[in-house]
Design an enzyme around this catalytic site. Sequence first.
Site, PDB file in Angstrom:
ATOM      1  CB  CYS A  11      38.342  12.534  13.006  1.00  0.00           C
ATOM      2  SG  CYS A  11      37.657  13.827  11.907  1.00  0.00           S
ATOM      3  CB  CYS A  14      34.439  12.167   6.683  1.00  0.00           C
ATOM      4  SG  CYS A  14      35.907  12.838   6.177  1.00  0.00           S
ATOM      5  CD  GLU A 262      38.855  37.459  -4.607  1.00  0.00           C
ATOM      6  OE1 GLU A 262      38.470  37.681  -3.453  1.00  0.00           O
ATOM      7  OE2 GLU A 262      37.719  36.928  -5.439  1.00  0.00           O
ATOM      8  CG  ASN A 305      33.930  30.270  -8.056  1.00  0.00           C
ATOM      9  OD1 ASN A 305      33.178  29.727  -7.465  1.00  0.00           O
ATOM     10  ND2 ASN A 305      35.402  29.961  -7.928  1.00  0.00           N
ATOM     11  CB  CYS A 331      30.694  25.888  -2.735  1.00  0.00           C
ATOM     12  SG  CYS A 331      30.554  27.420  -1.640  1.00  0.00           S
TER      13      CYS A 331
END
Length: 372
Positions: A11, A14, A262, A305, A331
Site C-alpha cells: 500500500c 500514504c 445542504e 464548507n 480541503c
Amino acid sequence: MQCDYFDSARCRSCTLMGVPYDEQLRRKDDAVRRALADVADHDAWSPPFASREAGFRNKAKLAVGGTISQPTLGIMDRQGTGIDLRGCGLYEAGLGAVLPRLGEFVTQAAIAPYHLGTRRGELKNLLVTHSPDGELMVRFVLRSQEAVSRIRKHLPDLRRGLPQLRVASANILPEHKAVLEGDLEIPLTDDESLPMRLDEVTLHLRPQSFFQTNTAVAEGLYAQAQQWCAEVDGTYIWDLYCGVGGFGLHLAATDRRVTGIETSPEAVASARLSAVDRPGRLEFFAQDAVAFARARKAPDLVVVNPPRRGIGDLTGWIEASSVATVLYSSCNAQSLAVDLSRMPSMRVTRARMFDMFPQTNHHEVLVLLQRR
C-alpha cells in the site's frame, strides 16, 4: 510512523509515510501559505493545528476482495486483487480492533466478495465508523439485495460479538463504477444514526451523511470557528454546504439564528436531529446553496464548507452582497485561492491549517474573511 504495508509496497496510499511528522506539518503549512500568499498576509496566520500521526482515523473505507472463505478488507491493486489492510496503523484503536471480526462475518454470512474482472459477487465495500464513545456504524455496500437476508439472519450473532455495534445498514450499488456507495440504503438495526460526541455538541450521523475523518482535529476546527466568530458581530448565520451541521451547531447561541443548507437529505436529517438540544434558532434545509442565497436577504455571517472544487458561482453573490463576514473551511487550498481572488472586497483576517490527514499531502484550511 512505521508501516509494514508501505515498506513492503503493498500500500502506498500514504505518500508521506516515513517523513518525520514535524516535517510533514511544516511542509503542508508552507504549501497552504504559498497557495494563499496573494490573498492572506503573513500576520493573518496562526500556527498549524497538529494531529496524532497514527491512530487518528475514525472511519475505514474497505474494498472487499478475495473469497468467501478468505476475504480481504483493504484496497484493490491494478489487477483487481484484494490487498488486506486490517492492521493499518491509521485507524483508531477501537476501530482497528473490530475489523478481524467483520472479516469473519463475511465468511459466516457467505457474502461473496465482488470481483472487478468478472463483475460477479455481492460485497463491494465495508464502510465502518467509530464514535468517540466506542460505538460503531457498519455499512455493507452490495451489488444487489441478494445477500441482505443472510446479513439479517447472522446480524444478531455479530452484535453479540460486537456489542458496540449500534447502526448497521446495507447500501445497494448495482452499477460497476468507481464510487463507494449507491443511493439505496436499507436499515438493518432499529438505530439509524450514530452519535458522535464532541466537546459540547453531539452530531448524529446517518449512514449517508459525512463527518470529518479525524475526530480530534474536527473538534479543533470547530473550536477555532467558535473563537473567531465570537469576535465578530452578527446574530444571523448561514451555514452553506453544511453537511451534518458541524459548524452551525457549534456557532449556535441563544441570541443567534442559524440556517443550514445542504443538498443531501440524509445530512439534513442528521443536522436536524443534532439541533434538538442546542440553543438558539436552528433550521436546516435540503437545497442548493447558490439558489438559496440568491433568493434571500443576506445574513450577517456566512459559513461555507464546500467540496474540493470550492464555492464557484457563490463567490459572485458574496462579492455583490452586504455580508460582512465569511468563514470558509476548505480541503483544497488551490480552489480556495481561486475563490478568494473572485471576492476582492473581502480580506483574510485569520487563517490556519488543520492537519486532518497525516501521512498525506491533504489538509484542511480555515480562513476568516471580513469586508474591507
